[in-house]
Design an enzyme around this catalytic site. Structure first.
Site, PDB file in Angstrom:
ATOM      1  N   SER A  28       1.505  -9.725  -0.963  1.00  0.00           N
ATOM      2  CA  SER A  28       1.168  -8.371  -0.975  1.00  0.00           C
ATOM      3  C   SER A  28       1.658  -7.739   0.428  1.00  0.00           C
ATOM      4  O   SER A  28       1.807  -6.375   0.573  1.00  0.00           O
ATOM      5  CB  SER A  28      -0.259  -7.930  -1.236  1.00  0.00           C
ATOM      6  OG  SER A  28      -0.962  -8.836  -0.468  1.00  0.00           O
ATOM      7  N   LYS A  64       0.864  -1.274  -0.064  1.00  0.00           N
ATOM      8  CA  LYS A  64      -0.125  -0.024   0.042  1.00  0.00           C
ATOM      9  C   LYS A  64       0.858   1.359   0.102  1.00  0.00           C
ATOM     10  O   LYS A  64       0.270   2.403  -0.677  1.00  0.00           O
ATOM     11  CB  LYS A  64      -1.014  -0.014   1.456  1.00  0.00           C
ATOM     12  CG  LYS A  64      -2.157  -0.934   0.877  1.00  0.00           C
ATOM     13  CD  LYS A  64      -3.500  -0.457   1.914  1.00  0.00           C
ATOM     14  CE  LYS A  64      -4.327  -1.423   1.634  1.00  0.00           C
ATOM     15  NZ  LYS A  64      -4.417  -2.612   2.070  1.00  0.00           N
ATOM     16  N   GLU A  81     -10.318   7.604   3.974  1.00  0.00           N
ATOM     17  CA  GLU A  81     -11.082   6.916   4.775  1.00  0.00           C
ATOM     18  C   GLU A  81     -10.211   5.501   4.891  1.00  0.00           C
ATOM     19  O   GLU A  81      -9.359   5.171   4.106  1.00  0.00           O
ATOM     20  CB  GLU A  81     -12.370   6.240   4.377  1.00  0.00           C
ATOM     21  CG  GLU A  81     -12.435   5.243   3.161  1.00  0.00           C
ATOM     22  CD  GLU A  81     -11.911   5.756   1.852  1.00  0.00           C
ATOM     23  OE1 GLU A  81     -11.779   6.989   1.338  1.00  0.00           O
ATOM     24  OE2 GLU A  81     -11.489   4.708   1.194  1.00  0.00           O
TER      25      GLU A  81
HETATM   26  C1  LIG Z   1      -5.053  -3.904   1.531  1.00  0.00           C
HETATM   27  C2  LIG Z   1      -4.437  -4.972   1.224  1.00  0.00           C
HETATM   28  C3  LIG Z   1      -4.674  -5.963   0.274  1.00  0.00           C
HETATM   29  C4  LIG Z   1      -5.797  -5.799  -1.008  1.00  0.00           C
HETATM   30  O1  LIG Z   1      -6.163  -4.367  -1.394  1.00  0.00           O
HETATM   31  P1  LIG Z   1      -5.900  -4.343  -2.975  1.00  0.00           P
HETATM   32  O2  LIG Z   1      -6.111  -3.024  -3.367  1.00  0.00           O
HETATM   33  O3  LIG Z   1      -6.821  -5.484  -3.787  1.00  0.00           O
HETATM   34  O4  LIG Z   1      -4.358  -4.803  -3.183  1.00  0.00           O
HETATM   35  C5  LIG Z   1      -3.939  -7.101  -0.135  1.00  0.00           C
HETATM   36  N1  LIG Z   1      -2.852  -7.378   0.682  1.00  0.00           N
HETATM   37  C6  LIG Z   1      -2.559  -6.632   1.740  1.00  0.00           C
HETATM   38  C7  LIG Z   1      -1.562  -7.095   2.645  1.00  0.00           C
HETATM   39  C8  LIG Z   1      -3.271  -5.652   2.287  1.00  0.00           C
HETATM   40  O5  LIG Z   1      -2.918  -4.654   3.060  1.00  0.00           O
END
Ligand SMILES: *Cc1c(COP(=O)(O)O)cnc(C)c1O
Length: 408
Positions: free
Chosen positions: A388, A101, A123
């Site tokens: 992610s 993020k 938000e």
């Molecule tokens: C917020 C988040 C996601 C999902 O958000 P996307 O916008 O779909 O990438 C995925 N993995 C993690 C670790 C997150 O914090």
């Protein structure tokens, strides 16, 4: 239209069009006062963010502050366990603050600075976007107002504390169900009053134009790095690229580098407890075309056509829609979307932890689970997974609901 009719060499020049549409999806559905504010952001994005000064500064920040490039790791023990398929993970868990993020939050906050704004507004639901944005605000010396439902504030105490420590103001929203939807409404209302001094920073590749494009472009660093690293490491492209899809930012960032390659691309949606409406958040798989939060996409609706309640064990994935570019790439058949439920994701969470020494976020565990599924089905192949984020934020929840699964 089908994807073999699209020239992916020039795709990023032609999509979205000037009004922010990917095919029929996208756009900016806003009240008049916000239209003006969004036009200002759009103009700034296409001039400032494309300037070599901005690009150079963001590149330096990525290197010196975020710790980029993040590596790719070959999951040797996990791959060996399931046979002949080699699994690799792109380590966004090692990006500063523990997830992808920050890639778009640093870009959005840098844009705010270049535009001469004093404040950024957003938000947050589970708090992850709020924490990433508060991190960026602290780095750039910007004020930061994070709107959050009162119910979520109670549930997400550690993230609320993080935001406050980072210097952000957490604004409690007490309307309606006091969760994400009301927080979005309150943040937009505040923004329409304060837009001269601030910009709104959306937390995924969604919302009104230009955000789906802007967030994709800021996240594309993930795919660009990963493609080059994978080629260097193996001499080939991966056969499959997999990422989890909530709003769709880590996935579109990863996927955008591979659209023009002979690579299978799979977005993994959360099936939660099952296929009944309310039990999952697999919006692209089970949803229909509709407009919410300022953009046209595929969404899950209740009987009244309003955004439906959604559920996933991964709080970062429970949103009733996904970004418009995903809806488009699904329609034309370039990307396949499939689902993974809570239990399969939690199994993958433990597998990656035990076999590789990497504790993944539960969101990312959905993508890992899909890679394991592919490994069981395929003979000789490779899978590149976008990991992610890291799972530290999920430990209390996992321990409470699933234990630690120690070997006795
Ligand atoms: C917020 C988040 C996601 C999902 O958000 P996307 O916008 O779909 O990438 C995925 N993995 C993690 C670790 C997150 O914090």
């Amino acid at each position: 239209m089908k994807f073999n009719e699209i020239d992916f060499d020039t795709y990023h020049r032609n999509y979205p069009n000037e009004a922010g549409y990917f095919g029929k999806y996208g756009g900016a559905y806003l009240p008049d006062d916000l239209k003006k504010a969004m036009k200002e952001i759009t103009d700034a994005y296409y001039t400032i963010c494309k300037s070599s000064k901005f690009v150079g500064e963001l590149r330096r920040i990525r290197r010196e502050f975020q710790g980029r490039p993040t590596p790719i790791s070959h999951c040797e023990r996990l791959s060996n366990k399931y046979g002949n398929v080699q699994i690799y993970v792109k380590r966004e868990d090692l990006n500063h603050s523990g997830a992808h993020k920050l890639n778009h939050c640093m870009g959005e906050a840098l844009l705010a600075k270049y535009m001469g704004k004093k404040k950024i507004i957003a938000e947050t639901g589970a708090g992850q976007h709020g924490v990433a944005l508060a991190t960026a605000a602290a780095y750039f010396g910007l004020e930061c107002d994070i709107y959050m439902g009162a119910v979520d504030i109670k549930k997400q105490a550690p993230n609320v504390a993080r935001m406050k420590i980072l210097g952000a103001r957490v604004v409690e929203v007490t309307e309606g169900l006091q969760t994400l939807k009301e927080a979005v409404d309150a943040a937009f209302a505040a923004y329409s009053k304060e837009y001269k001094d601030c910009i709104y920073c959306i937390g995924s590749a969604l919302g009104p134009h230009p955000f789906p494009t802007m967030v994709r472009d800021f996240q594309s660093v993930v795919g660009i790095e990963a493609r080059e690293q994978f080629l260097q490491m193996t001499g080939e492209l991966p056969d499959n690229v997999v990422a989890c899809v909530g709003g769709g930012s880590n996935s579109i960032g990863m996927f955008s580098a591979f659209l023009n390659d002979p690579v299978n691309i799979i977005g993994v949606e959360p099936l939660g407890r099952g296929t009944k409406l309310g039990d999952h958040a697999a919006s692209l798989t089970y949803g229909n075309e509709g407009i919410m939060h300022g953009f046209n996409s595929i969404m899950l609706k209740d009987a009244n056509g309003e955004p439906a309640p959604v559920y996933s064990v991964a709080s970062g994935l429970d949103y009733p829609s996904s970004g418009p570019e995903h809806a488009f790439l699904k329609d034309i058949g370039r990307i396949k979307y499939d689902t993974v439920g809570d239990d399969e994701a939690i199994d993958a969470f433990f597998e990656l932890s035990r076999l590789e020494g990497i504790i993944p976020a539960i969101e990312s565990s959905h993508a890992v689970a899909y890679a394991i599924r592919l490994a069981k089905q395929m003979n000789k192949s490779s899978v590149l997974v976008c990991l992610s984020g890291r799972g530290d934020k999920d430990l209390d929840y996992v321990i409470e609901h699933y234990g630690t699964r120690e070997k006795k």
